[in-house]
Design a protein around this motif. Structure first.
Motif, short mmCIF file in Angstrom:
data_model
loop_
_atom_site.label_atom_id
_atom_site.label_comp_id
_atom_site.label_asym_id
_atom_site.label_seq_id
_atom_site.Cartn_x
_atom_site.Cartn_y
_atom_site.Cartn_z
N GLY A 180 0.77 -1.24 0.00
CA GLY A 180 0.00 0.00 0.00
C GLY A 180 0.79 1.28 0.00
N GLY A 181 2.12 1.22 0.03
CA GLY A 181 2.92 2.45 0.09
C GLY A 181 2.78 3.31 -1.15
N LEU A 182 2.75 2.70 -2.32
CA LEU A 182 2.66 3.45 -3.57
C LEU A 182 1.32 4.16 -3.67
N ILE A 183 0.24 3.44 -3.46
CA ILE A 183 -1.08 4.06 -3.61
C ILE A 183 -1.33 5.10 -2.51
N ALA A 184 -0.80 4.86 -1.31
CA ALA A 184 -0.99 5.82 -0.23
C ALA A 184 -0.34 7.16 -0.57
N GLY A 185 0.93 7.12 -0.97
CA GLY A 185 1.63 8.36 -1.29
C GLY A 185 1.05 9.06 -2.50
N MET A 186 0.75 8.29 -3.55
CA MET A 186 0.20 8.90 -4.76
C MET A 186 -1.18 9.48 -4.52
N ALA A 187 -2.00 8.79 -3.73
CA ALA A 187 -3.36 9.27 -3.48
C ALA A 187 -3.34 10.56 -2.67
N ILE A 188 -2.45 10.65 -1.67
CA ILE A 188 -2.35 11.90 -0.88
C ILE A 188 -2.04 13.07 -1.81
N ALA A 189 -1.02 12.89 -2.66
CA ALA A 189 -0.61 13.98 -3.54
C ALA A 189 -1.69 14.31 -4.56
N ALA A 190 -2.25 13.28 -5.19
CA ALA A 190 -3.21 13.50 -6.26
C ALA A 190 -4.49 14.15 -5.75
N LYS A 191 -5.00 13.68 -4.61
CA LYS A 191 -6.24 14.25 -4.07
C LYS A 191 -6.04 15.68 -3.60
N ALA A 192 -4.83 15.99 -3.10
CA ALA A 192 -4.56 17.36 -2.67
C ALA A 192 -4.49 18.31 -3.86
N LEU A 193 -3.91 17.83 -4.95
CA LEU A 193 -3.76 18.66 -6.14
C LEU A 193 -5.05 18.74 -6.95
N LYS A 194 -5.81 17.63 -6.96
CA LYS A 194 -7.03 17.56 -7.78
C LYS A 194 -8.06 16.70 -7.04
N PRO A 195 -8.84 17.28 -6.15
CA PRO A 195 -9.75 16.50 -5.30
C PRO A 195 -10.71 15.59 -6.06
N GLY A 196 -11.07 15.94 -7.29
CA GLY A 196 -12.03 15.14 -8.04
C GLY A 196 -11.45 13.94 -8.75
N ILE A 197 -10.13 13.77 -8.72
CA ILE A 197 -9.52 12.66 -9.42
C ILE A 197 -9.88 11.35 -8.72
N GLU A 198 -10.06 10.28 -9.50
CA GLU A 198 -10.41 8.98 -8.92
C GLU A 198 -9.14 8.15 -8.75
N ILE A 199 -9.00 7.54 -7.59
CA ILE A 199 -7.84 6.70 -7.28
C ILE A 199 -8.30 5.26 -7.18
#
Length: 407
Positions: A180-199
């Motif tokens: 889960g390390g990859l998805i955790a880090g990527m999701a934090i960054a992506a949701k902060a930059l673009k809240p509507g993006i789907e992970i």
């Protein structure tokens, strides 16, 4: 302990110049194959051919001088191992790596090649982890966890920073999941930059740890998987906490889909993907309607695959597509028969790859023989035309399993 967007940006600045900013490119052929608008982040181009360098280096850079002197220890099926070994050697830090015994030899050899002490222990990552924890306690080594560590997580999150910087219009990120390390880090960054993006996370159906945790369902683990890099029973506590907050869904993929995805990366994109690295594409192939017409970012997170295994996958995919077939031909045992069969196949533009005779099978007449013929065709329909032509000339045909015929 949960990293923030600014923590991930700090990590990006820390690793700049030491870890490649990998290309993120449109993949028109994969878009045609899946129906989605696909772009691929090529983390297989890192020095160790996997994304793990990011988190490993951030963690190593966080160590005190005393911790660096004592040395580090890590547990991994291969990619984290190589990342820790490579960057520890660069920084002058002694490294010990514990790997499960079934780890592909290509990964073991590469890890040793970076100068680390390699210890093989157990059949699964959980057993290797137990041995790593024992050695860490016994020898005073600093533990570098492959995924459940805030420094590692923020390092992996730098991938999402780069992807969204290159294409801010992305609608979905599809990310392989092991611990889960990859998805955790990527999701934090992506949701902060673009809240509507789907992970969307992707696990192999044989090891559905995060899927079970997020859906509250009991799961079972086990079985040989092509995606050994994400064959993790115990997901991280921190990564699970983060996933509950920022991951939208987890999909499970079966082994044939992973094989097909590995083959598609090689044949369509001319790049190598290990099973775990191809898991995201496997999800698009398995559930095309879910992603059809959407702008999807895939992370090809690793390319460390045994060449012999890759060769086997290619042959199996050719067989699934009907481009290689194996047939058993019952024929009279007389001169000229093999030439006649070869001529029929050749006239129809088939390419014979292998032939073997069998005269002692009990279901073959005393004056008869069987020929096992493996041949290359344009497609399944072409193969069917060849077999019908042989039957029209009086030969009895039975289809064989290609893998068995080519042994």
């Amino acid at each position: 302990m949960i990293p923030t967007l600014e923590d991930i940006r700090d990590a990006a600045r820390a690793i700049e110049g030491a870890v490649m900013r990998t290309p993120f490119l449109p993949a028109p052929k994969l878009s045609q194959l899946t129906g989605a608008e696909v772009s691929v982040k090529y983390e297989n181009l890192q020095v160790t051919n996997a994304f793990k360098e990011r988190g490993a280096l951030v963690k190593l850079l966080s160590l005190t001088e005393d911790e660096r002197r004592r040395g580090v220890i890590a547990m991994s099926a291969g990619n984290h191992a190589q990342a820790v070994a490579y960057h520890a050697a660069r920084l002058g830090i002694p490294a010990t790596i514990v790997m499960p015994r079934p780890t592909p030899f290509v990964k073991v050899k590469a890890t040793r090649g970076y100068g680390a002490r390699v210890v093989l222990a157990g059949e699964m990552l959980t057993e290797a982890q137990a041995e790593a924890e024992r050695l860490a306690s016994e020898e005073g080594l600093v533990w570098v966890h492959p995924y459940d560590d805030p420094h590692v997580i923020r390092g992996q999150g730098t991938i999402a920073l780069e992807m969204l910087a290159d294409d801010p219009t992305l609608e979905v990120l599809v990310i392989p999941v092991g611990g889960g390390g990859l998805i955790a880090g990527m999701a934090i960054a992506a949701k902060a930059l673009k809240p509507g993006i789907e992970i969307i996370g992707v696990e192999t159906a044989l090891y559905p740890g995060l899927w079970g945790a997020l859906k509250g369902k009991p799961v079972t683990f086990g079985g040989p998987t092509l995606a050994e890099g994400i064959a993790v029973k115990n997901i991280g506590k921190l990564t699970e906490t983060i996933a509950r907050q920022v991951v939208d869904d987890i999909l499970l993929v079966e082994e044939p889909a992973i094989e097909r995805a590995v083959n598609a990366f090689l044949t369509q994109q001319k790049t190598m993907a290990e099973g775990a690295g191809a898991a995201g594409l496997a999800a698009l192939l398995s559930e095309p309607e879910r992603f059809r017409g959407r702008k999807v970012g895939l992370v090809l997170c690793g390319g460390n695959i045994d060449p012999r295994l890759l060769s086997s996958i290619m042959v199996r995919e050719l067989a699934r597509d009907g481009r290689i077939i194996a047939i058993r031909i019952a024929a009279p045992d007389r001169p000229g028969v093999l030439g006649d069969i070869s001529s029929i196949i050749g006239e129809l533009d088939g390419n014979i790859l292998g032939v073997s005779h069998h005269r002692l099978f009990l279901d073959v007449p005393a004056k008869g023989t069987t020929l096992d013929v493996t041949l290359e065709t344009h497609d399944a329909e072409h193969g069917e035309r060849i077999t019908k032509a042989l039957e029209a000339h009086g030969y009895r045909i039975r289809h064989l399993d290609v893998a068995e015929a080519m042994v």
